[in-house]
Motif scaffolding. Sequence first.
Motif, PDB file in Angstrom:
ATOM      1  N   HIS A  10       0.819  -1.224   0.000  1.00 30.77           N
ATOM      2  CA  HIS A  10       0.000   0.000   0.000  1.00 30.77           C
ATOM      3  C   HIS A  10       0.853   1.275   0.000  1.00 30.77           C
ATOM      4  N   ASP A  11       2.130   1.127   0.438  1.00 36.47           N
ATOM      5  CA  ASP A  11       2.993   2.319   0.444  1.00 36.47           C
ATOM      6  C   ASP A  11       3.886   2.393  -0.807  1.00 36.47           C
ATOM      7  N   PHE A  12       3.618   1.520  -1.781  1.00 36.31           N
ATOM      8  CA  PHE A  12       4.466   1.414  -2.981  1.00 36.31           C
ATOM      9  C   PHE A  12       4.677   2.775  -3.661  1.00 36.31           C
ATOM     10  N   PHE A  13       3.578   3.488  -3.884  1.00 35.21           N
ATOM     11  CA  PHE A  13       3.698   4.755  -4.620  1.00 35.21           C
ATOM     12  C   PHE A  13       4.112   5.914  -3.700  1.00 35.21           C
ATOM     13  N   VAL A  14       3.849   5.757  -2.388  1.00 37.88           N
ATOM     14  CA  VAL A  14       4.279   6.790  -1.437  1.00 37.88           C
ATOM     15  C   VAL A  14       5.805   6.864  -1.508  1.00 37.88           C
TER      16      VAL A  14
END
Length: 496
Positions: A10-14
């Motif tokens: 879920h934090d891949f693009f963050v």
Amino acid sequence: FVYRWGKKDHDFFVKRNIPYEKPAFIFGGSLDIILRRKTVVQALLEMHMKYKGMAYGAFDNRRPVLMLRDPQLIKQIMIKDFDHFVNRSDMFEGDENLFSSSLITMKDDTWREMRNTLSPAFTGRKMRQMFELMLEKQNEAMIYLKDKQGKGEDGFALEVKDFTTRLTHGIIASTAFGLQVNSFRDEDNEFYRRAKKAVNFDSLGQLKAFFTIIFPKLAKLLKIELFDKDFSDYFMRLVLDTMKYRAENNIRRADMIDLLMEAKGMIPNENSIKAQHREWSDLQVVAQCFLFFFAALEPLSGVMSFALHELMEYPDVQEKLYEEVQENNDQLEGKQVTYDVLHKMPYMDMVVSEVLRKWPVALVADRTCTKDYVYESPVTKERLEIRKGDIVRASMVGLHHDPNNFPDPDTLNPERFSEENKSLIENGAYFPFGLGPRNCIGNRFALLAIKAFLYNIIRDYRLEVSDKTCLPLELDKKTFQLRPVGGFWIQFKPRH
Ligand code: HEM
């Protein structure tokens, strides 16, 4: 553990500092679609319009996917720097099967060699020969309509997706499997029944598909397979027995089976194909016939159905197309349309191009990055880093409906593709058949089948709104197929 797994990536693009569409717990980016709150088209369009810039992040079920928005970037990835992006994304994990062994999912050198093996089946010369087989099926379809019409002049209402699916089945059975089935007369033939079950996922099939995609490891553990063994065995037997029979009886026919027999060295080889590649296994050979189902059936019958709907909704376009058809029909003195005539109908070409703009039924094209890559926009100097293993995706439906690329995108306007206008269209903004070396191998086949189909229908029938027509067209949220609520109903009025 469940919490960590449910929020994996879920934090891949963050971490990459890329704007992105927030995923749901466990289900990632597909919750609205699974719960039937949105159609896939709606979700893709909304996302495309919401974000600006070259790219944004989204989740395909649980996998992060980098969505490409900029036509220049798309061209660079799909064409110029293709070497970094040879493969598609993996859809299913599991053992080798008819789907995983087909050209669509093959990778790297195996893909290159198979693409070289199959390309001769789709050249202009082969298309000309296959056209004859296609026409036989188109004629069966026209006879079916004539029978339905009876003697009345008002015509009849028809659900055209069922009609185009039967026609496409017949074309595929003949050109890919070398089988003669009339899916109009013999509505319940075994080939039709089995194939429909495979492609036209019913509710249980859809659930199975989602399960295998969202929980691939669990599906493997529980031995949940998308295709049951009985089904795969039927198609394996069908193709291998046909090959054996043809080899023994020296039968040649302009279809895929013939080409694959050449590739396997079972018959003399016109294209010296065998010399160029490895020995293909039985599974790999049969999978290439089977791929017509996945790659051809749904898009082909879909575009044919949308084309009829659009012509019904835009009677001026329909009349203009009728004039062109009528002119050619007069010159042919009412005889069957030919391959050459279909290639010299500019308005037909414009109409089909525009229908494919409005309804790019494949919706998206994917690539997996195989070597780290950096792109710098020549205009804004913005940089985008893509790492090995990342999945990138171009949304044709988004680009084709972006008013910056096509003003007034919801209107059918074939003039966009007129001789003087079409050079203004950027090919990274319009690509219904994908782009670059991995584009649709069957695009000529598809265009030929669609044009022959429209020619015959428009010559004999005027398409009008029926009592059951869904107008304006609203896609049905209850199915993953592209279909209007209640189906594709059209009134067919005989012209003669
Ligand atoms: C209107 C009908 C069709 C549409 C809109 C369509 C669209 C597409 C698109 C968008 C792709 C992905 C291209 C990319 O990744 O750049 C594709 C791939 C493919 N299509 Fe089609 N297609 C159609 C009909 C057909 C037909 C009739 C066949 C076979 C006869 C076919 C065979 C394939 C195959 C084998 C691939 C994978 C190619 C590869 O990976 O090398 N398609 N198609």
